[in-house]
Design a protein around this motif. Structure first.
Motif, PDB file in Angstrom:
ATOM      1  N   LYS A 246       0.912  -1.659   0.383  1.00  0.00           N
ATOM      2  CA  LYS A 246      -0.021   0.227   0.022  1.00  0.00           C
ATOM      3  C   LYS A 246       0.531   1.018  -0.494  1.00  0.00           C
ATOM      4  N   LYS A 247       0.448   2.236  -0.258  1.00  0.00           N
ATOM      5  CA  LYS A 247       1.163   3.672  -0.817  1.00  0.00           C
ATOM      6  C   LYS A 247       0.428   4.431   0.261  1.00  0.00           C
ATOM      7  N   GLU A 248       0.453   5.227   1.221  1.00  0.00           N
ATOM      8  CA  GLU A 248       0.650   5.777   2.013  1.00  0.00           C
ATOM      9  C   GLU A 248       1.217   7.226   1.445  1.00  0.00           C
ATOM     10  N   ILE A 249       0.361   8.644   0.867  1.00  0.00           N
ATOM     11  CA  ILE A 249       0.788   9.576   0.805  1.00  0.00           C
ATOM     12  C   ILE A 249       0.973  10.454   1.934  1.00  0.00           C
ATOM     13  N   ILE A 250       2.235  10.547   2.199  1.00  0.00           N
ATOM     14  CA  ILE A 250       2.748  11.924   3.219  1.00  0.00           C
ATOM     15  C   ILE A 250       2.537  13.054   3.099  1.00  0.00           C
ATOM     16  N   ILE A 251       3.402  13.475   1.836  1.00  0.00           N
ATOM     17  CA  ILE A 251       3.172  15.016   1.744  1.00  0.00           C
ATOM     18  C   ILE A 251       2.966  15.852   0.195  1.00  0.00           C
ATOM     19  N   GLU A 252       1.976  16.293  -0.165  1.00  0.00           N
ATOM     20  CA  GLU A 252       2.279  16.333  -1.825  1.00  0.00           C
ATOM     21  C   GLU A 252       2.532  17.829  -2.359  1.00  0.00           C
ATOM     22  N   ARG A 253       3.764  18.580  -2.777  1.00  0.00           N
ATOM     23  CA  ARG A 253       4.265  19.548  -3.342  1.00  0.00           C
ATOM     24  C   ARG A 253       4.266  19.644  -4.288  1.00  0.00           C
ATOM     25  N   ALA A 254       4.963  20.744  -4.876  1.00  0.00           N
ATOM     26  CA  ALA A 254       4.476  21.357  -6.345  1.00  0.00           C
ATOM     27  C   ALA A 254       5.285  20.626  -7.235  1.00  0.00           C
ATOM     28  N   ASN A 255       6.374  20.292  -6.220  1.00  0.00           N
ATOM     29  CA  ASN A 255       7.615  19.555  -6.896  1.00  0.00           C
ATOM     30  C   ASN A 255       7.379  17.680  -6.891  1.00  0.00           C
ATOM     31  N   LYS A 256       7.173  17.537  -6.106  1.00  0.00           N
ATOM     32  CA  LYS A 256       6.889  15.907  -6.319  1.00  0.00           C
ATOM     33  C   LYS A 256       5.967  15.940  -4.604  1.00  0.00           C
ATOM     34  N   THR A 257       5.686  14.538  -4.820  1.00  0.00           N
ATOM     35  CA  THR A 257       4.684  13.526  -3.982  1.00  0.00           C
ATOM     36  C   THR A 257       5.673  12.512  -2.668  1.00  0.00           C
ATOM     37  N   VAL A 258       6.193  12.520  -1.318  1.00  0.00           N
ATOM     38  CA  VAL A 258       6.649  12.212  -0.758  1.00  0.00           C
ATOM     39  C   VAL A 258       5.779  10.768  -0.664  1.00  0.00           C
ATOM     40  N   TYR A 259       5.787   9.838  -0.248  1.00  0.00           N
ATOM     41  CA  TYR A 259       4.634   8.380   0.110  1.00  0.00           C
ATOM     42  C   TYR A 259       5.621   7.409   0.982  1.00  0.00           C
ATOM     43  N   ARG A 260       4.740   6.700   1.829  1.00  0.00           N
ATOM     44  CA  ARG A 260       5.700   5.810   2.429  1.00  0.00           C
ATOM     45  C   ARG A 260       4.979   4.676   1.477  1.00  0.00           C
ATOM     46  N   GLU A 261       5.867   3.499   1.135  1.00  0.00           N
ATOM     47  CA  GLU A 261       5.591   2.156   0.579  1.00  0.00           C
ATOM     48  C   GLU A 261       6.347   0.727   1.395  1.00  0.00           C
ATOM     49  N   GLY A 262       5.642   0.524   2.314  1.00  0.00           N
ATOM     50  CA  GLY A 262       6.018  -0.808   3.218  1.00  0.00           C
ATOM     51  C   GLY A 262       7.400   0.406   4.330  1.00  0.00           C
ATOM     52  N   ASP A 263       8.715   0.130   4.022  1.00  0.00           N
ATOM     53  CA  ASP A 263       9.554   0.237   4.888  1.00  0.00           C
ATOM     54  C   ASP A 263      10.477   1.157   3.910  1.00  0.00           C
ATOM     55  N   VAL A 264      10.152   1.474   3.216  1.00  0.00           N
ATOM     56  CA  VAL A 264      10.804   2.695   1.966  1.00  0.00           C
ATOM     57  C   VAL A 264      10.323   3.762   1.974  1.00  0.00           C
ATOM     58  N   LEU A 265      10.118   4.581   1.929  1.00  0.00           N
ATOM     59  CA  LEU A 265       9.464   6.131   2.291  1.00  0.00           C
ATOM     60  C   LEU A 265      10.034   6.881   0.343  1.00  0.00           C
ATOM     61  N   VAL A 266       9.186   6.958  -0.394  1.00  0.00           N
ATOM     62  CA  VAL A 266       9.394   7.564  -1.479  1.00  0.00           C
ATOM     63  C   VAL A 266       9.965   8.901  -1.716  1.00  0.00           C
ATOM     64  N   LYS A 267      10.338   9.567  -2.943  1.00  0.00           N
ATOM     65  CA  LYS A 267      10.424  11.049  -2.532  1.00  0.00           C
ATOM     66  C   LYS A 267      10.185  10.698  -4.216  1.00  0.00           C
ATOM     67  N   ALA A 268       8.987  11.058  -5.124  1.00  0.00           N
ATOM     68  CA  ALA A 268       8.972  10.811  -6.428  1.00  0.00           C
ATOM     69  C   ALA A 268       8.928  12.865  -6.952  1.00  0.00           C
ATOM     70  N   PHE A 269       9.587  12.687  -7.819  1.00  0.00           N
ATOM     71  CA  PHE A 269       9.033  14.196  -8.375  1.00  0.00           C
ATOM     72  C   PHE A 269       8.583  14.164  -9.475  1.00  0.00           C
ATOM     73  N   VAL A 270       8.222  16.114  -9.749  1.00  0.00           N
ATOM     74  CA  VAL A 270       6.977  15.639 -11.478  1.00  0.00           C
ATOM     75  C   VAL A 270       7.987  15.475 -12.756  1.00  0.00           C
ATOM     76  N   LYS A 271       7.344  15.437 -13.506  1.00  0.00           N
ATOM     77  CA  LYS A 271       9.025  15.401 -14.561  1.00  0.00           C
ATOM     78  C   LYS A 271      10.043  16.467 -15.202  1.00  0.00           C
ATOM     79  N   GLU A 272       8.499  17.523 -14.862  1.00  0.00           N
ATOM     80  CA  GLU A 272       9.650  18.825 -15.291  1.00  0.00           C
ATOM     81  C   GLU A 272      11.131  18.780 -14.357  1.00  0.00           C
ATOM     82  N   HIS A 273      11.280  18.290 -13.499  1.00  0.00           N
ATOM     83  CA  HIS A 273      12.199  18.492 -12.657  1.00  0.00           C
ATOM     84  C   HIS A 273      13.552  17.630 -12.932  1.00  0.00           C
ATOM     85  N   GLU A 274      14.609  18.224 -12.737  1.00  0.00           N
ATOM     86  CA  GLU A 274      15.749  17.953 -13.123  1.00  0.00           C
ATOM     87  C   GLU A 274      16.173  16.593 -12.860  1.00  0.00           C
TER      88      GLU A 274
END
Ligand SMILES: Nc1ncnc2c1ncn2[C@@H]1O[C@H](COP(=O)(O)OP(=O)(O)O)[C@@H](O)[C@H]1O
Ligand SMILES: [Mg+2]
Length: 252
Positions: free
Chosen positions: A5-33
């Motif tokens: 399961k993905k649990e969203i922690i925070i959504e910002r203009a440039n990324k989404t931060v979510y938890r997936e099991g024991d991993v914290l994922v910071k997924a950046f928007v496509k425009e991000h370098e």
């Protein structure tokens, strides 16, 4: 096996931060370098190698077309949440905040960019700065001794996680540099001033006492770090406050 399961922690203009099991994922928007994502992972892995209590990097990869960093998920509560949820412990939490910042600055930051170079680049990139102010800021900056202490670059209570057993970890290292602890404290002070000026003053006194760094020395950095923050300022109020700090360099 069922997908975690993905649990969203925070959504910002440039990324989404979510938890997936024991991993914290910071997924950046496509425009991000893409290089910015690798740079954050690189800095974080260096910090990890210094032995700093931080979240270890697990991966950098493309997920659904977006570049993402995976980190160990740290189970706990951020100092910002604790300060909000436990007003009765506020002073003790502020002390802990400062103690952790002082502890971080004791690490030698081998391989990270120097604060002086990063700030010079920021000042030179500011489009609307008048040339005399730019000159004053750069003179001031180049008069600073070059240190190699680990500076987080965005040390604020939301970036410190306290586990249930009381141990801590610092996250969000994308702005880290090697440099002067006073410069890092000046950044924290400016950030806190925007939220709560009284708290910022309290922080500054406490930080000075615990780090044995004079308040005047930290204040010397304020016009410099304010200039760096100006490019990132979101509101007019923020811009006006930073501009006030920058102008101090003109008449001192
Ligand atoms: N490794 C981690 N484990 C647990 N929570 C984390 C971790 N990294 C970040 N967080 C939480 O997610 C929030 C946002 O992540 P952060 O890296 O600070 O990004 P931002 O640049 O948006 O501030 C943090 O304030 C923290 O509460
Ligand atoms: Mg953060």
């Amino acid at each position: 096996m069922a997908a975690k399961k993905k649990e969203i922690i925070i959504e910002r203009a440039n990324k989404t931060v979510y938890r997936e099991g024991d991993v914290l994922v910071k997924a950046f928007v496509k425009e991000h370098e893409k290089s910015g994502v690798f740079n954050e992972a690189h800095i974080t892995s260096l910090v990890e190698s210094f032995g700093v209590p931080a979240a270890a990097v697990r991966f950098v990869k493309e997920i659904d077309g977006k570049w993402a960093i995976g980190l160990d998920f740290i189970e706990g509560e951020s100092l910002a949440e604790k300060m909000k949820n436990e007003p009765e412990n506020f002073d003790a939490l502020l002390e802990q905040f400062v103690d952790i910042q002082v502890a971080v600055s004791r690490f030698k930051a081998v391989g990270l960019r120097n604060t002086v170079d990063k700030r010079a680049e920021e000042i030179n990139a500011l489009p609307d700065l008048d040339p005399s102010t730019r000159y004053e800021l750069l003179q001031r900056l180049h008069g600073m001794k070059r240190h190699t202490k680990l500076c987080h670059g965005d040390f604020n209570p939301s970036n410190i996680i306290i586990r249930e057993d009381g141990s801590w970890a610092v996250v969000d290292w994308s702005h880290a540099t090697a440099g002067n602890a006073g410069a890092d404290a000046a950044l924290t002070y400016l950030e806190l001033t925007l939220q709560d000026p009284e708290l910022a003053e309290k922080y500054l006194k406490l930080y000075s006492r615990k780090s044995d760094i004079a308040i005047q020395y930290i204040q010397n950095w304020m016009p410099i770090v304010a200039a760096g923050q100006l490019a990132k300022a979101k509101t007019e109020e923020e811009k006006a406050l930073l501009a006030r700090w920058i102008s101090i360099a003109d008449y001192e």
